[in-house]
Design a protein around this motif. Structure first.
Motif, PDB file in Angstrom:
ATOM      1  N   SER A  62     -42.269 -92.911  50.780  1.00 30.45           N
ATOM      2  CA  SER A  62     -41.395 -93.762  51.595  1.00 30.45           C
ATOM      3  C   SER A  62     -41.112 -95.100  50.929  1.00 30.45           C
ATOM      4  CB  SER A  62     -42.033 -94.008  52.965  1.00 30.45           C
ATOM      5  OG  SER A  62     -43.279 -94.688  52.837  1.00 30.45           O
ATOM      6  N   GLY A  63     -42.044 -95.569  50.088  1.00 29.81           N
ATOM      7  CA  GLY A  63     -41.874 -96.872  49.460  1.00 29.81           C
ATOM      8  C   GLY A  63     -40.687 -96.967  48.521  1.00 29.81           C
ATOM      9  N   PHE A  64     -40.200 -95.822  48.034  1.00 32.56           N
ATOM     10  CA  PHE A  64     -39.053 -95.821  47.121  1.00 32.56           C
ATOM     11  C   PHE A  64     -37.728 -95.630  47.849  1.00 32.56           C
ATOM     12  CE2 PHE A  64     -42.404 -95.101  44.035  1.00 32.56           C
ATOM     13  CZ  PHE A  64     -41.976 -95.847  42.954  1.00 32.56           C
ATOM     14  N   GLU A  65     -37.797 -95.284  49.127  1.00 33.79           N
ATOM     15  CA  GLU A  65     -36.567 -95.159  49.902  1.00 33.79           C
ATOM     16  C   GLU A  65     -36.084 -96.549  50.303  1.00 33.79           C
ATOM     17  OE1 GLU A  65     -37.627 -92.677  53.189  1.00 33.79           O
ATOM     18  OE2 GLU A  65     -38.189 -90.973  51.939  1.00 33.79           O
TER      19      GLU A  65
ATOM     20  N   THR B 149     -35.145 -84.475  43.146  1.00 39.16           N
ATOM     21  CA  THR B 149     -34.291 -85.541  43.686  1.00 39.16           C
ATOM     22  C   THR B 149     -32.899 -85.026  44.043  1.00 39.16           C
ATOM     23  OG1 THR B 149     -33.572 -86.230  41.468  1.00 39.16           O
ATOM     24  CG2 THR B 149     -35.519 -87.318  42.395  1.00 39.16           C
ATOM     25  N   LEU B 150     -32.560 -83.829  43.591  1.00 36.96           N
ATOM     26  CA  LEU B 150     -31.255 -83.241  43.905  1.00 36.96           C
ATOM     27  C   LEU B 150     -31.308 -82.304  45.112  1.00 36.96           C
ATOM     28  CD1 LEU B 150     -30.059 -82.394  40.268  1.00 36.96           C
ATOM     29  CD2 LEU B 150     -29.266 -84.277  41.704  1.00 36.96           C
ATOM     30  N   LYS B 151     -32.531 -81.993  45.588  1.00 37.85           N
ATOM     31  CA  LYS B 151     -32.683 -81.041  46.688  1.00 37.85           C
ATOM     32  C   LYS B 151     -32.160 -81.627  47.995  1.00 37.85           C
ATOM     33  CE  LYS B 151     -36.159 -78.511  47.535  1.00 37.85           C
ATOM     34  NZ  LYS B 151     -37.541 -78.052  47.861  1.00 37.85           N
ATOM     35  N   LYS B 152     -31.361 -80.834  48.692  1.00 40.36           N
ATOM     36  CA  LYS B 152     -30.811 -81.285  49.973  1.00 40.36           C
ATOM     37  C   LYS B 152     -31.277 -80.434  51.146  1.00 40.36           C
ATOM     38  CE  LYS B 152     -26.718 -83.378  47.898  1.00 40.36           C
ATOM     39  NZ  LYS B 152     -25.237 -83.435  47.857  1.00 40.36           N
TER      40      LYS B 152
ATOM     41  N   ARG C  85     -33.447 -83.631  52.105  1.00 38.99           N
ATOM     42  CA  ARG C  85     -32.696 -83.986  53.302  1.00 38.99           C
ATOM     43  C   ARG C  85     -31.215 -83.668  53.093  1.00 38.99           C
ATOM     44  NH1 ARG C  85     -37.177 -83.969  54.878  1.00 38.99           N
ATOM     45  NH2 ARG C  85     -38.324 -85.632  55.971  1.00 38.99           N
ATOM     46  N   LYS C  86     -30.598 -83.144  54.139  1.00 40.88           N
ATOM     47  CA  LYS C  86     -29.187 -82.776  54.065  1.00 40.88           C
ATOM     48  C   LYS C  86     -28.297 -84.007  54.017  1.00 40.88           C
ATOM     49  CE  LYS C  86     -25.719 -79.974  56.498  1.00 40.88           C
ATOM     50  NZ  LYS C  86     -25.473 -79.110  57.689  1.00 40.88           N
ATOM     51  N   ASP C  87     -28.588 -84.966  54.868  1.00 35.08           N
ATOM     52  CA  ASP C  87     -27.775 -86.185  54.942  1.00 35.08           C
ATOM     53  C   ASP C  87     -28.451 -87.290  54.148  1.00 35.08           C
ATOM     54  OD1 ASP C  87     -25.940 -84.955  56.607  1.00 35.08           O
ATOM     55  OD2 ASP C  87     -27.085 -85.442  58.402  1.00 35.08           O
ATOM     56  N   ARG C  88     -27.956 -87.523  52.961  1.00 33.33           N
ATOM     57  CA  ARG C  88     -28.485 -88.571  52.095  1.00 33.33           C
ATOM     58  C   ARG C  88     -27.315 -89.375  51.546  1.00 33.33           C
ATOM     59  NH1 ARG C  88     -31.903 -86.049  47.421  1.00 33.33           N
ATOM     60  NH2 ARG C  88     -29.792 -85.542  46.777  1.00 33.33           N
ATOM     61  N   PRO C  89     -27.547 -90.614  51.135  1.00 29.73           N
ATOM     62  CA  PRO C  89     -26.460 -91.386  50.529  1.00 29.73           C
ATOM     63  C   PRO C  89     -26.000 -90.741  49.228  1.00 29.73           C
ATOM     64  CG  PRO C  89     -28.565 -92.527  50.305  1.00 29.73           C
ATOM     65  CD  PRO C  89     -28.799 -91.387  51.241  1.00 29.73           C
ATOM     66  N   PHE C  90     -24.774 -90.974  48.853  1.00 30.93           N
ATOM     67  CA  PHE C  90     -24.183 -90.308  47.684  1.00 30.93           C
ATOM     68  C   PHE C  90     -24.965 -90.595  46.406  1.00 30.93           C
ATOM     69  CE2 PHE C  90     -22.465 -94.545  47.383  1.00 30.93           C
ATOM     70  CZ  PHE C  90     -22.332 -94.782  46.017  1.00 30.93           C
ATOM     71  N   TYR C  91     -25.567 -91.788  46.322  1.00 28.83           N
ATOM     72  CA  TYR C  91     -26.239 -92.172  45.083  1.00 28.83           C
ATOM     73  C   TYR C  91     -27.594 -91.482  44.886  1.00 28.83           C
ATOM     74  CZ  TYR C  91     -28.658 -95.374  48.297  1.00 28.83           C
ATOM     75  OH  TYR C  91     -29.375 -95.907  49.332  1.00 28.83           O
ATOM     76  N   ALA C  92     -28.060 -90.774  45.924  1.00 23.76           N
ATOM     77  CA  ALA C  92     -29.364 -90.105  45.813  1.00 23.76           C
ATOM     78  C   ALA C  92     -29.373 -89.071  44.697  1.00 23.76           C
ATOM     79  CB  ALA C  92     -29.725 -89.448  47.142  1.00 23.76           C
ATOM     80  N   ASP C  93     -28.217 -88.502  44.391  1.00 24.83           N
ATOM     81  CA  ASP C  93     -28.137 -87.502  43.323  1.00 24.83           C
ATOM     82  C   ASP C  93     -28.293 -88.117  41.937  1.00 24.83           C
ATOM     83  OD1 ASP C  93     -27.760 -85.586  45.226  1.00 24.83           O
ATOM     84  OD2 ASP C  93     -25.602 -85.388  44.915  1.00 24.83           O
ATOM     85  N   TYR C  94     -28.274 -89.427  41.859  1.00 22.56           N
ATOM     86  CA  TYR C  94     -28.375 -90.100  40.561  1.00 22.56           C
ATOM     87  C   TYR C  94     -29.710 -90.828  40.421  1.00 22.56           C
ATOM     88  CZ  TYR C  94     -23.388 -89.187  40.853  1.00 22.56           C
ATOM     89  OH  TYR C  94     -22.167 -88.566  40.990  1.00 22.56           O
ATOM     90  N   ALA C  95     -30.733 -90.267  41.047  1.00 22.23           N
ATOM     91  CA  ALA C  95     -32.056 -90.910  41.050  1.00 22.23           C
ATOM     92  C   ALA C  95     -32.589 -91.123  39.640  1.00 22.23           C
ATOM     93  CB  ALA C  95     -33.044 -90.074  41.857  1.00 22.23           C
ATOM     94  N   ILE C  96     -32.371 -90.163  38.760  1.00 19.67           N
ATOM     95  CA  ILE C  96     -32.896 -90.289  37.397  1.00 19.67           C
ATOM     96  C   ILE C  96     -32.261 -91.477  36.675  1.00 19.67           C
ATOM     97  CG2 ILE C  96     -31.195 -88.686  36.419  1.00 19.67           C
ATOM     98  CD1 ILE C  96     -34.887 -89.168  35.335  1.00 19.67           C
ATOM     99  N   VAL C  97     -31.024 -91.798  37.025  1.00 16.68           N
ATOM    100  CA  VAL C  97     -30.350 -92.965  36.439  1.00 16.68           C
ATOM    101  C   VAL C  97     -30.870 -94.241  37.094  1.00 16.68           C
ATOM    102  CG1 VAL C  97     -28.132 -94.106  36.075  1.00 16.68           C
ATOM    103  CG2 VAL C  97     -28.296 -91.606  35.936  1.00 16.68           C
ATOM    104  N   ILE C  98     -31.025 -94.211  38.421  1.00 18.43           N
ATOM    105  CA  ILE C  98     -31.527 -95.377  39.147  1.00 18.43           C
ATOM    106  C   ILE C  98     -32.906 -95.760  38.647  1.00 18.43           C
ATOM    107  CG2 ILE C  98     -32.257 -96.212  41.418  1.00 18.43           C
ATOM    108  CD1 ILE C  98     -30.053 -94.470  42.628  1.00 18.43           C
ATOM    109  N   GLU C  99     -33.730 -94.754  38.356  1.00 20.40           N
ATOM    110  CA  GLU C  99     -35.088 -95.023  37.871  1.00 20.40           C
ATOM    111  C   GLU C  99     -35.083 -95.865  36.601  1.00 20.40           C
ATOM    112  OE1 GLU C  99     -37.007 -90.804  39.526  1.00 20.40           O
ATOM    113  OE2 GLU C  99     -36.940 -91.237  37.374  1.00 20.40           O
TER     114      GLU C  99
END
Length: 454
Positions: free
Chosen positions: A243-246, A442-445, A254-268
């Motif tokens: 939860s600390g990284f959300e 990080t891509l799982k919905k 999760r099905k409903d996530r912000p669009f940028y969630a798919d780019y977690a590896i870049v955000i990291e």
């Protein structure tokens, strides 16, 4: 009757939106304060106290104990009991105390039975996997030389010496290439010091746990977020290291996530270098906005992180400005390395349990759950140096966190025997697969269904 798979996906989606319960364990209430504030360890402790029914005491299973008079006599140090007062410490008590005589000692402090059910899904049945394994491990530990732990001590002390030497050279030299080599070596060794210090943070109070603070982190915070949260409720909604990284990085499906969630590896890549400094600043801010934080959770050890730039200034002969700038580069690089190692170590892979995944038992044996939420790496476990610096022997470490990493390797024969007997899901892969698995996670919905588990 269990719901059919399409029905489960819809039910899981609805639960994740409503946030009234856990998704995989719907009998549990959604953790209080999970999605509020700064998501710091003190807030986690406060939220958990609201859910645990410990009534300001210490709860173990369905009984309440008053350990106030025992705090100064606690063999692990008073801090563990200070941090856990008002909480259900069942998982911590079971995992941290292997000696059977501890239960008899605990009984002396019994006050009354708890009034509410435990807000945890885990069981510790006498003939279950974890307690059976714990008994065997306790006997096995008697045959292992006490000197084994010195191997770990030599690794972390050597890394600390290396960090100090190269941080001085990085400030002292005027040669670009030598300076870059020294800076990278200092950063890597500092990162490895932090990872190796994790071995000591789980133990009774000791001086090597303070090494963790050298990069502006707090071992005391880590005892909450990692030891009392992540280790005991791995990959559930009570895991603060999830939860600390959300809302920047989402590891739960999760099905409903912000669009940028798919780019977690870049955000990291942009987030990880600054976590050390951000966490330190957050602790300073909490002094002013949270009553009692300074007295209860801030201590002399929070100044350890400022010793490295002073060391660099005094030993290199450089200007103070140059020492501080070089130190910041080292700290940020070490932060990136530590978090990259940690996020790709053992818990983020499509084959690993995350809250939302369909489970066959909503009241699992705690040890069986840990195996579902952890995956080991065969190319890390083959070297004690790599074990210390890349979170190796991770499954056994989760089951027995207070046992030194150098001792864990001796427990495999007993562990594997009990895994076969109880059909426990001990998973092993490679470091490369874990890295790729973290990206896929990080891509799982949607949750993993029982029929999809291997």
């Amino acid at each position: 009757m269990a719901p059919k798979e399409p029905e489960y996906l819809e039910i899981a989606h609805r639960r994740s939106i409503e946030k009234k319960t856990h998704v995989s364990f719907p009998q549990l209430k959604y953790p209080s304060l999970r999605d509020e504030g700064l998501k710091d360890p003190v807030q986690w402790l406060t939220g958990k106290a609201l859910d645990d029914g410990a009534e300001g005491l210490w709860r173990v299973h369905d009984k309440l104990y008053d350990l106030e008079v025992f705090i100064d006599r606690h063999p692990g140090g008073r801090e563990w009991l200070e941090l856990s007062k008002g909480l259900d410490i069942t998982e911590a008590f079971e995992a941290h105390h292997l000696n059977p005589s501890t239960e008899k000692m605990l009984a002396k402090f019994y006050v009354r039975d708890a009034k509410t059910p435990r807000n945890s899904p885990f069981t510790f049945k006498e003939d279950g996997f974890y307690r059976s394994l714990k008994k065997r491990v306790w006997e096995e530990l008697k045959t292992i030389p006490k000197t084994e732990i010195t191997r770990s001590d030599k690794v972390i002390d050597g890394l600390l010496a290396t960090c100090l030497a190269f941080s001085t050279i990085a400030c002292w030299t005027e040669n670009y290439w030598l300076g870059m080599l020294a800076y990278l070596s200092a950063s890597l060794s500092l990162a490895w010091v932090m990872v190796a210090a994790h071995n000591y943070i789980h133990k009774a109070t000791n001086f090597r746990m303070y090494y963790f603070n050298l990069a502006l982190w707090s071992y005391r915070d880590f005892r909450v977020s990692h030891v009392l949260s992540h280790h005991l409720y791995t990959n559930t909604l009570m895991d603060l290291e999830i939860s600390g990284f959300e809302p920047m990085i989402f590891w739960n499906p999760r099905k409903d996530r912000p669009f940028y969630a798919d780019y977690a590896i870049v955000i990291e890549q942009f987030l990880f270098p600054f976590i050390s400094i951000v966490n330190y600043l957050k602790r300073l801010i909490l002094i002013f906005i949270r009553p009692g934080f300074l007295k209860q959770h801030f201590g002399w050890h929070d100044g350890i992180g400022l010793l490295l730039p002073i060391w660099m200034y005094l030993t290199s002969g450089s200007t103070f400005y140059h020492a501080v700038v070089t130190w910041l580069w080292i700290v940020c690089t070490a932060s990136y390395i530590v978090l990259t190692i940690g996020s790709n170590a053992a818990h983020h892979h499509p084959r690993i349990f995350k809250d939302g995944d369909e489970v066959s038992d909503t009241t699992p044996d705690w040890g069986m759950h840990e195996l579902e939420a952890v995956m080991d790496r065969e190319d890390i476990n083959d070297s004690h140096f790599k074990v210390m610096t890349f979170f190796g022997h991770h499954t056994l470490h989760h089951l027995f966190p207070t046992i030194d990493h150098a001792v864990l390797e001796h427990l495999y024969p007993v562990f594997l025997e009990l895994c076969e007997k109880y059909r426990a899901n001990f998973k092993v892969t490679t470091q490369l697969d874990m890295f790729l698995g973290q990206i896929r996670t990080t891509l799982k919905k949607r949750p993993t269904l029982l029929s999809e588990k291997v």
